[in-house]
Design an enzyme around this catalytic site. Structure first.
Site, PDB file in Angstrom:
ATOM      1  N   TRP A  75     -19.463  23.533 130.722  1.00  0.00           N
ATOM      2  CA  TRP A  75     -18.346  24.096 131.488  1.00  0.00           C
ATOM      3  C   TRP A  75     -18.959  24.493 132.812  1.00  0.00           C
ATOM      4  CZ3 TRP A  75     -16.920  29.382 132.905  1.00  0.00           C
ATOM      5  CH2 TRP A  75     -15.624  29.473 133.419  1.00  0.00           C
ATOM      6  N   LYS A 520      -0.105  31.950 127.273  1.00  0.00           N
ATOM      7  CA  LYS A 520      -0.172  30.804 126.350  1.00  0.00           C
ATOM      8  C   LYS A 520       0.406  29.563 127.015  1.00  0.00           C
ATOM      9  CE  LYS A 520      -2.617  31.713 123.810  1.00  0.00           C
ATOM     10  NZ  LYS A 520      -3.188  32.907 124.291  1.00  0.00           N
ATOM     11  N   HIS A 539      12.818  44.676 140.805  1.00  0.00           N
ATOM     12  CA  HIS A 539      12.105  45.206 141.990  1.00  0.00           C
ATOM     13  C   HIS A 539      11.407  44.089 142.744  1.00  0.00           C
ATOM     14  CE1 HIS A 539      12.989  49.256 140.661  1.00  0.00           C
ATOM     15  NE2 HIS A 539      12.605  48.913 139.450  1.00  0.00           N
ATOM     16  N   LYS A 638     -13.616  28.225 125.662  1.00  0.00           N
ATOM     17  CA  LYS A 638     -13.165  29.158 124.624  1.00  0.00           C
ATOM     18  C   LYS A 638     -13.644  30.579 124.859  1.00  0.00           C
ATOM     19  CE  LYS A 638     -11.276  30.668 120.940  1.00  0.00           C
ATOM     20  NZ  LYS A 638      -9.828  30.926 121.030  1.00  0.00           N
TER      21      LYS A 638
HETATM   22  C1  AGP Z   1      -6.747  33.271 125.671  1.00  0.00           C
HETATM   23  O1  AGP Z   1      -5.904  32.281 125.137  1.00  0.00           O
HETATM   24  C2  AGP Z   1      -7.879  32.722 126.488  1.00  0.00           C
HETATM   25  N1  AGP Z   1      -8.614  31.760 125.782  1.00  0.00           N
HETATM   26  C3  AGP Z   1      -8.720  33.815 127.111  1.00  0.00           C
HETATM   27  O2  AGP Z   1      -7.865  34.612 127.902  1.00  0.00           O
HETATM   28  C4  AGP Z   1      -9.468  34.744 126.127  1.00  0.00           C
HETATM   29  O3  AGP Z   1      -8.544  35.561 125.443  1.00  0.00           O
HETATM   30  C5  AGP Z   1     -10.397  35.654 126.939  1.00  0.00           C
HETATM   31  O4  AGP Z   1     -11.342  34.844 127.588  1.00  0.00           O
HETATM   32  C6  AGP Z   1     -11.115  36.701 126.077  1.00  0.00           C
HETATM   33  O5  AGP Z   1     -11.857  36.059 125.092  1.00  0.00           O
HETATM   34  P1  AGP Z   1     -12.466  36.964 123.897  1.00  0.00           P
HETATM   35  O6  AGP Z   1     -11.304  37.529 123.132  1.00  0.00           O
HETATM   36  O7  AGP Z   1     -13.290  36.017 123.079  1.00  0.00           O
HETATM   37  O8  AGP Z   1     -13.291  38.054 124.518  1.00  0.00           O
END
Ligand code: AGP
Length: 643
Positions: A75, A520, A539, A638
């Site tokens: 990434w 989402k 507002h 992720k």
């Molecule tokens: C949520 O769908 C995303 N993948 C992202 O916002 C994620 O929730 C955020 O990066 C936090 O990840 P974590 O819960 O593993 O800390």
């Protein structure tokens, strides 16, 4: 965030590395590559694009042989996604290959120094600088040139005591491990890395700081990986490396040292989940599988924690006495993304049930704004992965300031889980889909239990607590009821799949769910979507409403019902199409909404859990209708292990 895997043993490394990359792909998928040592021959293959279209095809046409290798799925942080910036990266001698997950913050200064010393770089990445730095230190430790040649031995006779070998010639992989340690001592930033060298065809060096890395312990083979998903098919015995650990692995053994202290704290753990848990099964996508797992994962979150006798909830890992919990006078909840939305629900729950002031912070903001904290303030962090750099930084900041830090985490043994002072595991099983679903619902379930636990130490009545516990117990069946509406939700998704802008509106407990529903949708379908308080729309943002801008209205029959309906009427008056999430039995809603999805009746404070599920399916079905890659959305990963 990236994924790395290493293998050393008796089997061909390439298929193991490739399968491991597939299981790590959710961590990043801009490009991927492998480096395999076939005796002293170091072969690298790397390719832009996702694994099956990129590196997998390349390895079919240009296979690599060898029983030791490292691999990486990227990434991009430094350097655009491109073949040249894909890992592994070589040092100057091209005898050392490195894969790395993290960010070398001082890479430019290091690069300038290496350039002046004659190094030539082929990529724009910080990782290649790290590889050259390791090579530079390896050359120093072994007396070789940075191009890997051994200098002509000085003419000498045994008479003068010289063995003819250059000084300090460690005759095992210690020189490589020490060179890695020397290089890391110069590095500012984060890393989870694996290093191989043609001089040691049976050794991989691993190291971590701020990015996860585990050792997988096999029989006559060992593994390194960013997370257990990559190796659970081969072994369930793992060692979670700690920050500053440097590991040396061979087929028969592994050794761990620590840059910061004398000895490393090595604990062998057993993985709780199986290869099947981490597989997609019959579902088209991991995200869909994880949405459908929610009745079970809510059960897992509640299991053993409902105390009907005491009309409260119980936890085993908070590591705080009742007196300490009773003494908390403020809670700061820090998180990122979806977990931050869960934090907002947690604020409403804890303030209502326990009357403890709660402040919700974006983790990355909390770290650097020097927020005032009272003596009995605790920090609570929420994280599915337990590796989010922003959230980990917030945890470390609170601890640095002398405050207790608790965590609600899904991944067992993750960095946040291990560095927190206590916490609660979600037990939701691996969440592979980049869009977080089951972990979000599990987090809110646990926050509800925590609010009950804290409330029952204060003013929450047994009667009210019992009502909530029974409401929680009913959730799995109610979620199943919502999932049974999948066809109606899919039809609705198809109807609105071409919209280019969406609003999600809610009030009170469902306001954070409006934010989550918008996230989402935008992160997997790439449609612009905004979540708002339904009251806030008037507002300003209501100016955006027209007949092409659908609004998803969360309007359960809760305490805010009448007011939310009034807000809904304002949107309708401006011809905005309305999709209402309403409570079963609400007949009037059909008169004011274009489409309705019904939710089973529950307590106001449990609506967030039920209202989330249709929004997950709605986003999923729209993304599929738009041909998006649901499990690996563009630009995302992720877990974001960089700040
Ligand atoms: C949520 O769908 C995303 N993948 C992202 O916002 C994620 O929730 C955020 O990066 C936090 O990840 P974590 O819960 O593993 O800390």
């Amino acid at each position: 965030m990236c994924g790395i895997i290493g293998y050393v043993g008796k089997k061909s490394a390439s298929p193991i590395l490739l399968e491991g990359l597939r299981r790590l792909e959710y961590r990043g998928y801009d490009s991927a590559g492998v480096a395999v040592l076939d005796k002293a021959d170091l072969v690298v293959r790397k390719k832009l694009g996702k694994i099956d279209e990129g590196i997998a095809r390349l390895l079919k046409t240009e296979p690599v042989e060898g029983c030791l290798g490292i691999a990486h799925t990227r990434w991009a942080t430094h350097g655009v996604p491109a073949d040249k910036n894909s890992h592994p990266h070589f040092d100057q001698s091209e005898k050392i290959a490195v894969v790395h997950n993290g960010v070398i913050e001082n890479y430019d200064a290091l690069k300038q120094r290496l350039l002046q010393a004659g190094h030539k770089f082929k990529s724009d990445t910080d990782t290649e600088v790290l590889a050259h730095l390791i090579g530079e230190h390896y050359a120093k430790r072994t007396g070789k040139s940075r191009w890997g040649e051994r200098p002509r031995e000085p003419k000498s006779s045994p008479a003068n005591g010289s063995s003819g070998a250059s000084p300090h010639q460690p005759n095992n992989s210690e020189a490589l491990s020490q060179a890695v340690s020397d290089a890391l001592r110069e590095v500012i930033g984060t890393y989870g890395l694996a290093v191989i060298c043609t001089d040691f065809p049976d050794t991989i060096i691993g190291a971590r700081r701020g990015s996860p890395l585990i050792i997988g312990i096999g029989k006559g083979e060992n593994f390194l990986a960013s997370d257990a998903n990559a190796i659970v098919a081969h072994t369930k015995k793992v060692v979670y490396l700690n920050d500053y650990d440097v590991a040396t692995i061979t087929p028969e053994r592994f050794d761990v040292s620590n840059l910061g202290t004398d000895t490393a704290n090595v604990q062998i753990s057993n993985l709780e989940f199986s290869q099947e848990d981490a597989a997609r099964g019959k579902h088209a996508h991991f995200m869909l599988k994880e949405i459908y797992e929610q009745p079970q994962t809510v059960l897992n979150a509640l299991r053993g924690r409902l105390d009907f006798e005491g009309a409260t909830a119980k936890f085993g890992g908070l590591n705080m006495t009742a007196a300490e919990l009773r003494g908390i006078d403020r809670i700061v909840i820090a998180a990122s993304g979806t977990s931050w939305h869960a934090a907002l629900v947690g604020e409403y729950l804890i303030e209502e049930l326990a009357q403890i002031p709660v402040e919700v912070e974006f983790a990355h903001e909390f770290c650097y704004r020097n927020a005032p904290l009272e003596k009995n303030t605790i920090l609570l962090v929420l994280s599915q992965s337990g590796e989010t750099a922003d959230t980990l930084a917030a945890l470390r900041e609170a601890k640095r300031r002398g405050h207790r830090a608790l965590a609600i985490v899904n991944v067992v043994g993750s960095t946040i889980a291990r560095e927190s002072d206590g916490g609660i595991y979600m037990h939701a099983g691996p969440e592979i889909g980049v869009a977080s679903t089951k972990a979000f619902v599990s987090t809110i379930s646990i926050l509800t239990l925590l609010a009950i636990h804290l409330g029952r130490m204060r003013h929450l009545s047994a009667k009210r607590a019992l009502g909530i516990l029974h409401g929680l117990e009913a959730l799995p069946k109610q979620i199943e009821k919502i999932l049974a509406q999948k066809d109606a939700i899919k039809k609705l998704a198809k109807k609105y799949a071409k919209a280019e802008d969406f609003f999600f509106l809610g009030r009170g407990y469902t306001f954070p769910i409006a934010l989550e529903g918008a996230l989402k949708l935008k992160e997997i379908s790439y449609i612009h979507a905004e979540g708002y308080s339904a009251a806030e729309m008037k507002h300003g943002p209501i100016a955006l409403i027209d007949d092409k801008t659908p609004t998803v209205f969360l309007v359960p029959q809760d305490a805010m019902y009448e007011k939310t309906l009034a807000n809904l009427a304002m949107i309708r008056a401006r011809k905005g199409p309305i999709i209402a999430l309403a409570t079963e039995g609400d007949k009037g809603i059909k008169r004011v909404a274009d489409d309705v999805i019904y939710l089973p009746k529950t307590l106001d404070l449990l609506n967030p859990i039920l209202a989330t599920v249709p929004l997950q399916l709605f986003a999923y079905d729209i993304a599929v209708a738009r041909g998006c890659d649901v499990d690996k959305p563009r630009n995302l990963a992720k877990s974001v292990t960089v700040e």
